[in-house]
Scaffold this motif. Structure first.
Motif, PDB file in Angstrom:
ATOM      1  N   ASP A 198       0.929  -1.347   0.064  1.00  0.00           N
ATOM      2  CA  ASP A 198       0.097   0.138  -0.021  1.00  0.00           C
ATOM      3  C   ASP A 198       0.878   1.109   0.015  1.00  0.00           C
ATOM      4  O   ASP A 198       2.108   1.224   0.150  1.00  0.00           O
ATOM      5  N   LYS A 209       1.400   3.424   2.429  1.00  0.00           N
ATOM      6  CA  LYS A 209       2.187   3.719   3.459  1.00  0.00           C
ATOM      7  C   LYS A 209       3.567   2.918   3.423  1.00  0.00           C
ATOM      8  O   LYS A 209       4.684   3.377   3.702  1.00  0.00           O
ATOM      9  N   GLU A 210       3.531   1.645   2.920  1.00  0.00           N
ATOM     10  CA  GLU A 210       4.541   0.785   2.787  1.00  0.00           C
ATOM     11  C   GLU A 210       5.588   1.298   1.728  1.00  0.00           C
ATOM     12  O   GLU A 210       6.697   1.316   1.822  1.00  0.00           O
ATOM     13  N   ALA A 235       5.752   4.408   0.920  1.00  0.00           N
ATOM     14  CA  ALA A 235       6.523   5.521   1.473  1.00  0.00           C
ATOM     15  C   ALA A 235       7.740   5.252   2.411  1.00  0.00           C
ATOM     16  O   ALA A 235       8.984   5.800   2.302  1.00  0.00           O
TER      17      ALA A 235
END
Length: 241
Positions: A97, A99-100, A102
């Protein structure tokens, strides 16, 4: 180690990706590493003359007049970061996703900064090489490796992000091995990174890439330096950072 990662795109490719660069590491090496981690075979066209480089320029292949260039999926891709991002996304090495992704980007940027100090090394004078070696070891042991050591210790997982093999892991192992070539004891104070190195180097695709006969290039020598300078007509007065 329980290792279940598989590339998302397992179809047989009609054509292998083609890498345009020098017969040496430079900025192409991280691309070779990532393709290897994904289990993707590549072809290479080495730039050996100024005429080869100028032909790529005249053909409009080099968008910003720079190599590396990778030809794949009907594209002639330039800019190292863009190429790496595409490979990571295509072969399921870019997290699950945003967040990962980033986090992966953050950790990759750190290793990119560290490796930047090493990329300059072959082009330095003997006096500047001595200075740069001290910089590399200091940056690795005081700024960069402590970050990855803490990440691995705090979350207690085998990989940097999401407990899944990713681009971040590939680039960290590349950086570790590059620094160890300059100072073999650099991981002495980092037990988490020692264990990480052992785990990652035992992953089948990585293990294969570390064996003789792979596309992995040796430490740059004088021939590589002379070729780069002749083809690009630059890197003659590089100074230690």
């Amino acid at each position: 180690m329980a290792f279940s990662w598989r590339p998302r795109n397992c179809e047989i490719m009609a054509e292998k990706p083609k890498l345009y660069y020098f017969d040496g590491r430079g900025k192409m090496e991280s691309i070779r590493w990532l393709f290897a981690a994904a289990g993707v075979e590549c072809e290479e066209e080495f730039l050996e003359t100024r005429e080869q480089y100028e032909k790529l320029l005249q053909d409009g292949s080099l968008l910003f007049q720079q190599v590396p260039m990778v030809e794949m999926d009907g594209m002639k891709m330039v800019q190292t970061r863009a190429i790496l991002s595409y490979i990571a996304g295509k072969y399921n090495l870019y997290g699950k996703d945003l967040k990962e992704r980033a986090l992966i980007d953050t950790y990759v940027e750190g290793t990119t900064d560290l490796m930047g100090f090493i990329l300059l090394f072959p082009f330095l004078s003997p006096e500047d090489k001595e200075k740069q070696l001290a910089v590399i070891v200091e940056k690795a042991t005081k700024r960069y490796f402590p970050v990855y050591e803490k990440i691995l210790k705090d979350h207690g997982q085998e990989f940097l992000v999401g407990n899944q093999f990713s681009w971040a892991d590939v680039q960290l192992i590349e950086a570790i091995l590059m620094v160890e070539e300059k100072s073999s004891s650099v991981l002495a104070e980092f037990p988490q990174l020692q264990a990480f190195k052992a785990r990652i180097c035992n992953i089948p695709t990585i293990k294969k890439f570390l064996e003789p006969g792979s596309l992995r290039k040796p430490v740059p020598d004088d021939k590589y330096v002379e070729t780069v300078r002749r083809v690009l007509q630059m890197y003659y007065n590089v100074k230690a950072t």
